[in-house]
Write a protein that holds these residues in place. Structure first.
Motif, PDB file in Angstrom:
ATOM      1  N   ARG A 133       0.834  -1.201   0.000  1.00 61.51           N
ATOM      2  CA  ARG A 133       0.000   0.000   0.000  1.00 61.51           C
ATOM      3  C   ARG A 133       0.870   1.253   0.000  1.00 61.51           C
ATOM      4  NH1 ARG A 133      -4.321   2.809  -1.611  1.00 61.51           N
ATOM      5  NH2 ARG A 133      -5.307   4.029   0.060  1.00 61.51           N
ATOM      6  N   ALA A 134       1.918   1.259   0.795  1.00 62.87           N
ATOM      7  CA  ALA A 134       2.821   2.411   0.836  1.00 62.87           C
ATOM      8  C   ALA A 134       3.460   2.653  -0.529  1.00 62.87           C
ATOM      9  CB  ALA A 134       3.893   2.196   1.904  1.00 62.87           C
ATOM     10  N   GLU A 135       3.886   1.585  -1.172  1.00 68.40           N
ATOM     11  CA  GLU A 135       4.476   1.719  -2.511  1.00 68.40           C
ATOM     12  C   GLU A 135       3.470   2.314  -3.487  1.00 68.40           C
ATOM     13  OE1 GLU A 135       7.658  -2.028  -2.479  1.00 68.40           O
ATOM     14  OE2 GLU A 135       5.586  -2.354  -3.149  1.00 68.40           O
ATOM     15  N   ALA A 136       2.230   1.834  -3.426  1.00 70.43           N
ATOM     16  CA  ALA A 136       1.197   2.312  -4.355  1.00 70.43           C
ATOM     17  C   ALA A 136       0.899   3.795  -4.152  1.00 70.43           C
ATOM     18  CB  ALA A 136      -0.074   1.488  -4.179  1.00 70.43           C
ATOM     19  N   LEU A 137       1.069   4.282  -2.932  1.00 76.04           N
ATOM     20  CA  LEU A 137       0.770   5.683  -2.634  1.00 76.04           C
ATOM     21  C   LEU A 137       1.960   6.608  -2.850  1.00 76.04           C
ATOM     22  CD1 LEU A 137      -1.365   5.261   0.610  1.00 76.04           C
ATOM     23  CD2 LEU A 137      -2.187   5.993  -1.631  1.00 76.04           C
ATOM     24  N   GLY A 138       3.113   6.039  -3.158  1.00 73.10           N
ATOM     25  CA  GLY A 138       4.271   6.870  -3.439  1.00 73.10           C
ATOM     26  C   GLY A 138       5.142   7.205  -2.252  1.00 73.10           C
ATOM     27  N   VAL A 139       5.071   6.401  -1.195  1.00 74.28           N
ATOM     28  CA  VAL A 139       6.016   6.564  -0.087  1.00 74.28           C
ATOM     29  C   VAL A 139       7.421   6.238  -0.605  1.00 74.28           C
ATOM     30  CG1 VAL A 139       6.732   5.700   2.176  1.00 74.28           C
ATOM     31  CG2 VAL A 139       4.289   6.009   1.672  1.00 74.28           C
ATOM     32  N   ASP A 140       8.394   7.086  -0.268  1.00 71.05           N
ATOM     33  CA  ASP A 140       9.779   6.839  -0.667  1.00 71.05           C
ATOM     34  C   ASP A 140      10.402   5.890   0.353  1.00 71.05           C
ATOM     35  OD1 ASP A 140      12.348   6.863  -1.616  1.00 71.05           O
ATOM     36  OD2 ASP A 140      12.580   9.049  -1.613  1.00 71.05           O
ATOM     37  N   LEU A 141      10.313   4.587   0.073  1.00 70.77           N
ATOM     38  CA  LEU A 141      10.799   3.536   0.977  1.00 70.77           C
ATOM     39  C   LEU A 141      12.268   3.241   0.692  1.00 70.77           C
ATOM     40  CD1 LEU A 141       7.705   1.261   0.601  1.00 70.77           C
ATOM     41  CD2 LEU A 141       8.600   1.862   2.827  1.00 70.77           C
ATOM     42  N   ARG A 142      13.093   3.305   1.718  1.00 72.04           N
ATOM     43  CA  ARG A 142      14.515   3.019   1.554  1.00 72.04           C
ATOM     44  C   ARG A 142      14.904   1.882   2.490  1.00 72.04           C
ATOM     45  NH1 ARG A 142      17.177   6.830  -1.859  1.00 72.04           N
ATOM     46  NH2 ARG A 142      15.470   8.067  -2.762  1.00 72.04           N
ATOM     47  N   TRP A 143      15.213   0.733   1.891  1.00 70.34           N
ATOM     48  CA  TRP A 143      15.583  -0.456   2.654  1.00 70.34           C
ATOM     49  C   TRP A 143      17.100  -0.534   2.825  1.00 70.34           C
ATOM     50  CZ3 TRP A 143      11.312  -2.335   4.649  1.00 70.34           C
ATOM     51  CH2 TRP A 143      10.109  -2.175   3.953  1.00 70.34           C
ATOM     52  N   LYS A 144      17.517  -1.098   3.962  1.00 66.22           N
ATOM     53  CA  LYS A 144      18.930  -1.230   4.332  1.00 66.22           C
ATOM     54  C   LYS A 144      19.560   0.152   4.551  1.00 66.22           C
ATOM     55  CE  LYS A 144      21.152  -4.902   3.174  1.00 66.22           C
ATOM     56  NZ  LYS A 144      21.924  -5.965   2.490  1.00 66.22           N
ATOM     57  N   TYR A 145      18.770   1.060   5.085  1.00 64.86           N
ATOM     58  CA  TYR A 145      19.231   2.376   5.496  1.00 64.86           C
ATOM     59  C   TYR A 145      19.187   2.397   7.024  1.00 64.86           C
ATOM     60  CZ  TYR A 145      19.018   4.580   0.837  1.00 64.86           C
ATOM     61  OH  TYR A 145      19.228   4.943  -0.484  1.00 64.86           O
TER      62      TYR A 145
END
Length: 555
Positions: free
Chosen positions: A135-147
């Motif tokens: 859902r976050a991806e679909a809404l355009g949240v800037d997700l940064r993994w391994k940060y």
């Protein structure tokens, strides 16, 4: 072989965030657990740009939090993942408590009809997190993994965040920083912020067991069962034929030894009492505490979920209260970021959610004291209450295997407008709105699906044609204000009005639950809590209540 395939989320390098470093962002969230993801999703629904950091690149391992209460499901509905979670999960309303082999107490979380959601659903945390990530991806949240956030430096009007990535470190500034990095919050510890309360000296074993069983979808809790004498056991059904079993072990148990399969399997076999086949999917040992930070707001840092407060697992008040944190916070933060409300509005997040945390800690501590008595006298009382509960109805109210999560009624909130008219029932200013079946344009629907993410005024009338047309100008003015208030008509008879949403309260349940009659008005907040209520429409009173609910007038 496990029942779940853990996803690996794509890593993106920080080069775009390093250019002109330190860049400045309006909002950063630290931690992609359920609460951090909920905060980021809500931010996007409020029209905010949001950047989210998490130090790993997958969801949580093991079932972890599994029980999500009705209020949390209603919040997840507003965030757009409620249907997914309920369809995947196991719904239940009934809980049963046993002393040895005899049932001594039973409860039903939703004893009356007319609610969209069940009292609880059970769903492994990894399923919930994956749904929230999508859902976050679909809404355009800037997700940064391994940060990995290694430090935070509070500044006068922002916070500087130092981050390590596989491609190297960088710094970035945030106007506002939501800290959702869990019970062991690195940010909280790094800043030396206080967290006060009690750590309970007991250990529990979690065993996720895959098996096909004909047990009902209920919560079963045993005191002193024959298969685990002098201790307690909790059983929950989860999705994918996975059953969650919690065994009380005592403080002296060796955590590393107890979670070895050769020690877990005999406990499960003793419990099942037959030759039923099963597979151990995951096991872990936990201890718990009931404690909170003194303040959830520290300048531009806003702490939510387990980073701010922790409770025992008995009562499912952890993740559920975390969702209520973000539900309370994000609409306020959005108004402040957009320049529509003063920063003082965020002080109400601190006051109201510490009030709610104290309520959860109080209930959780009582449950824990009953389940794990700390003295001979306490144990004597506990055992006497359990024995009496077999035959005496009054004693059943004393049995406490976990008072389950309920929404916080923020009745002391400075944002509430006190009643000036008499009302009956529970929908007082500060209460989360009750659900009810309604219809819109002849189609069945639910009240709470029509509320939230904005201020709304529910105006009750017998029929649409009896709503005073002279008030339509006031209705339009409210909807065109800087902080708009959407006026929604609620009618006892079906009808339509151009440019105005009309809810048909066909069963009268909405009017009953709100003690409403023609002329009654309820002002609701973006988090579906009641801000004010009156027996007649008064636009000046609505504007005053809106100003109070957004901290724009002295109270």
């Amino acid at each position: 072989m496990g029942t779940y395939t853990y996803p690996t989320f794509a890593y993106r390098g920080p080069q775009d965030l390093m250019a002109g470093a330190p860049q400045r962002k309006p909002l950063i969230v630290i931690g992609a657990g359920p609460v951090g993801l909920a905060a980021a999703i809500d931010a996007r629904l409020q029209g905010l740009e949001v950047l989210l950091f998490d130090e790993v690149d997958s969801v949580s391992f093991g079932s972890r939090a599994v029980c999500y209460a009705k209020r949390a499901l209603e919040i997840l509905d507003r965030l757009g993942v409620g249907d997914t979670v309920v369809e995947q999960g196991v719904s239940w309303n009934v809980g049963r408590t046993f002393l040895r082999e005899d049932e001594v107490y039973r409860f039903n979380l939703v004893p009356d009809a007319g609610h969209k959601r069940p009292g609880m659903i059970n769903l492994q945390q990894y399923h919930l997190e994956e749904a929230l990530v999508r859902r976050a991806e679909a809404l355009g949240v800037d997700l940064r993994w391994k940060y990995q956030v290694v430090s935070v430096q509070p500044l006068d009007d922002s916070a500087r965040v130092s981050v390590e990535t596989p491609d190297g470190p960088f710094e970035i500034d945030a106007d506002w920083l939501i800290v959702a990095d869990g019970a062991r919050s690195h940010v909280r510890r790094q800043l030396g912020l206080d967290i006060e309360g009690h750590v309970f000296k007991d250990r529990f074993l979690i065993a996720d067991v895959v098996m096909k069983a004909d047990f009902p979808a209920e919560r079963w809790f045993w005191f002193d069962p024959p298969f685990h004498p002098n201790q307690s056991v909790l059983l929950h059904k989860q999705s994918d034929n996975v059953w969650r079993i919690d065994f009380q072990l005592g403080w002296d148990a060796d955590p590393e030894e107890e979670k070895k399969p050769e020690n877990v399997l005999p406990r499960v076999k003793a419990m099942l009492g037959d030759e039923r086949g099963f597979e151990l999917e995951w096991a872990s040992i936990y201890t718990f505490q009931c404690r909170r930070m003194k303040n959830f707001r520290h300048g531009r840092l806003l702490f939510v979920g387990d980073a701010a407060h922790q409770v025992s697992p008995f009562g499912a008040r952890g993740a559920n209260s975390g969702f209520q944190d973000t539900d309370d916070l994000l609409w306020k933060l959005a108004l402040v970021i957009k320049g529509l409300a003063p920063e003082a509005l965020l002080d109400s997040y601190d006051v109201d959610r510490t009030y709610a945390a104290d309520e959860n800690i109080r209930n959780s501590t009582r449950s824990t004291d009953f389940i794990t008595p700390k003295s001979a006298v306490s144990k004597l009382f506990r055992n006497a209450a359990l024995e009496l509960a077999r035959t005496q109805p009054f004693a059943r109210k004393l049995v406490n295997s976990g008072r389950l999560s309920v929404p916080a009624f923020l009745v002391q909130s400075a944002l509430n407008t006190p009643d000036s008219d008499p009302f009956e029932g529970d929908m007082v200013p500060g209460a989360p709105m009750d659900d009810a079946p309604i219809a819109i344009n002849g189609q069945g629907a639910w009240l709470l699906d029509q509320l939230g993410s904005r201020f709304q005024l529910l105006a009750f009338t017998d029929r649409v044609e009896r709503f005073d047309p002279a008030l339509l100008g006031e209705v339009k003015a409210l909807s065109a204000a800087a902080i708009p208030v959407e006026v929604v008509l609620v009618t006892a008879h079906a009808g339509e009005m151009s440019g105005v949403t009309v809810l048909h309260d066909h069963d009268g349940l909405m009017a009953q639950r709100l003690d409403a009659r023609p002329g009654t008005c309820y002002l609701t907040r973006p988090d579906q809590h009641v801000a004010a209520r009156w027996r007649r429409f008064d636009a000046a009173a609505v504007r005053a209540a809106l100003a109070r609910a957004t901290a724009q007038r002295a109270v």
